[in-house]
Design a protein around this motif. Structure first.
Motif, PDB file in Angstrom:
ATOM      1  N   ARG A 232       0.817  -1.209   0.000  1.00  0.00           N
ATOM      2  CA  ARG A 232       0.000   0.000   0.000  1.00  0.00           C
ATOM      3  C   ARG A 232       0.861   1.273   0.000  1.00  0.00           C
ATOM      4  N   LYS A 233       1.929   1.273   0.772  1.00  0.00           N
ATOM      5  CA  LYS A 233       2.710   2.496   0.944  1.00  0.00           C
ATOM      6  C   LYS A 233       3.926   2.595   0.029  1.00  0.00           C
ATOM      7  N   ARG A 234       4.589   1.469  -0.224  1.00  0.00           N
ATOM      8  CA  ARG A 234       5.813   1.479  -1.024  1.00  0.00           C
ATOM      9  C   ARG A 234       5.857   0.279  -1.956  1.00  0.00           C
ATOM     10  N   PRO A 235       4.977   0.249  -2.968  1.00  0.00           N
ATOM     11  CA  PRO A 235       4.980  -0.902  -3.885  1.00  0.00           C
ATOM     12  C   PRO A 235       6.313  -1.121  -4.591  1.00  0.00           C
ATOM     13  N   ASP A 236       7.125  -0.067  -4.672  1.00  0.00           N
ATOM     14  CA  ASP A 236       8.447  -0.216  -5.284  1.00  0.00           C
ATOM     15  C   ASP A 236       9.319  -1.182  -4.497  1.00  0.00           C
ATOM     16  N   LEU A 237       9.095  -1.244  -3.182  1.00  0.00           N
ATOM     17  CA  LEU A 237       9.880  -2.160  -2.355  1.00  0.00           C
ATOM     18  C   LEU A 237       9.485  -3.614  -2.590  1.00  0.00           C
ATOM     19  N   ILE A 238       8.218  -3.832  -2.905  1.00  0.00           N
ATOM     20  CA  ILE A 238       7.783  -5.190  -3.248  1.00  0.00           C
ATOM     21  C   ILE A 238       8.506  -5.651  -4.503  1.00  0.00           C
ATOM     22  N   ALA A 239       8.545  -4.776  -5.510  1.00  0.00           N
ATOM     23  CA  ALA A 239       9.228  -5.120  -6.763  1.00  0.00           C
ATOM     24  C   ALA A 239      10.710  -5.386  -6.523  1.00  0.00           C
ATOM     25  N   ALA A 240      11.335  -4.556  -5.686  1.00  0.00           N
ATOM     26  CA  ALA A 240      12.762  -4.734  -5.401  1.00  0.00           C
ATOM     27  C   ALA A 240      13.010  -6.032  -4.636  1.00  0.00           C
ATOM     28  N   ALA A 241      12.147  -6.331  -3.663  1.00  0.00           N
ATOM     29  CA  ALA A 241      12.296  -7.571  -2.889  1.00  0.00           C
ATOM     30  C   ALA A 241      12.128  -8.791  -3.784  1.00  0.00           C
ATOM     31  N   ARG A 242      11.218  -8.685  -4.742  1.00  0.00           N
ATOM     32  CA  ARG A 242      10.993  -9.793  -5.677  1.00  0.00           C
ATOM     33  C   ARG A 242      12.235 -10.020  -6.534  1.00  0.00           C
ATOM     34  N   GLU A 243      12.833  -8.937  -7.015  1.00  0.00           N
ATOM     35  CA  GLU A 243      14.034  -9.043  -7.852  1.00  0.00           C
ATOM     36  C   GLU A 243      15.207  -9.642  -7.073  1.00  0.00           C
ATOM     37  N   GLN A 244      15.257  -9.350  -5.771  1.00  0.00           N
ATOM     38  CA  GLN A 244      16.361  -9.827  -4.943  1.00  0.00           C
ATOM     39  C   GLN A 244      16.097 -11.204  -4.342  1.00  0.00           C
ATOM     40  N   GLY A 245      14.948 -11.795  -4.671  1.00  0.00           N
ATOM     41  CA  GLY A 245      14.629 -13.121  -4.167  1.00  0.00           C
ATOM     42  C   GLY A 245      14.310 -13.158  -2.692  1.00  0.00           C
ATOM     43  N   LEU A 246      13.775 -12.055  -2.159  1.00  0.00           N
ATOM     44  CA  LEU A 246      13.482 -11.970  -0.730  1.00  0.00           C
ATOM     45  C   LEU A 246      12.067 -12.434  -0.389  1.00  0.00           C
TER      46      LEU A 246
END
Length: 258
Positions: A232-246
């Motif tokens: 909700r607040k920082r969807p960019d972090l979801i994308a980054a976490a996905r790219e980093q395999g987190l």
């Protein structure tokens, strides 16, 4: 291990908010940090202790002079070396790379390394319009760091913010070391929502799962809340976490439902 810290500033008293107040002050009071303040005025040669002058080429504002700052950096480097630390000079500036939790983690590891000489920090707090560019050209600045895309009156406040973020992660500073491990950004996501007493406030009730005593279910709930808050607040972090395999398969399955 003691962290060696040298701070170059015209206003050392500003740092009492860090060294004498709040939880991070434990790092200073308990000897976890060996700190020394340096004023550029100590390294001037005139009666007025001048540290700034008008910029060449004209324009508004004043520029901090190279000579006093260079001498202060050299003195701080000598002290760091005498303590067995490898000096690392950080200049706080809006033009620097942005301060992040990953920077905190990597820097802390360098400060506490045992396989070689640990890093010591020299923090340069600028004032006025800028510092003389020749300090960069001479290689006296190792790293330029920004607290965000905003301009403030000097480097002291950004320096305190950086040091607070860094020192709260030192073992023994916080009452519960897991607090730092569960902070926002520590695992790439924002922190989950939190609740405390009373159970009912303004007709809003604490989620039942948090009152259940079932720690496994609570852990799942908090992870899902992390994902929801971040989405909700920082969807960019979801994308980054996905790219980093987190993100786990369970994380992805939950996100697919949102």
């Amino acid at each position: 291990m003691t962290i060696a810290l040298d701070i170059i500033t015209l206003f050392p008293d500003m740092f009492t908010a860090l060294t004498s107040e709040g939880v991070v002050s434990r790092a200073f009071k308990n000897g976890m940090v060996d700190v020394k303040f340096w004023s550029p005025r100590e390294f001037t040669s005139n009666v007025h202790q001048t540290v700034d002058d008008r910029p060449y080429g004209g324009g508004p504002g004043m520029v901090m002079m190279a000579a006093p700052l260079a001498a202060a950096i050299d003195a701080a480097r000598d002290r760091q070396s005498s303590l067995g630390h490898v000096p690392h000079v950080i200049y706080l500036s809006p033009q620097g790379k942005k301060l992040t939790q990953s920077w905190v983690a990597s820097t802390l590891a360098q400060l506490q390394r045992t396989d070689a000489a640990p890093r010591g920090l020299i923090v340069l707090c600028g004032r006025y319009e800028a510092i003389d560019e020749r300090l960069f050209e001479l290689g006296l600045i190792d790293e330029e760091l920004s607290a965000g895309d905003v301009v403030v009156s000097g480097g002291e406040l950004p320096a305190m913010l950086m040091l607070d973020a860094l020192l709260r992660c030192v073992s023994g500073v916080l009452n519960d070391e897991q607090s730092a491990q569960q902070d926002s950004f520590s695992d790439g996501l924002l922190d989950c929502a939190h609740y405390t007493r009373p159970e009912v406030f303004a007709d809003l009730v604490v989620p039942d799962v948090l009152l259940s005593g079932n720690h496994a279910k609570i852990a799942v709930f908090r992870r899902e809340q992390q994902l929801l808050v971040t989405l909700r607040k920082r969807p960019d972090l979801i994308a980054a976490a996905r790219e980093q395999g987190l993100l786990s398969a369970a994380d992805e399955k939950f996100l697919m439902k949102q």
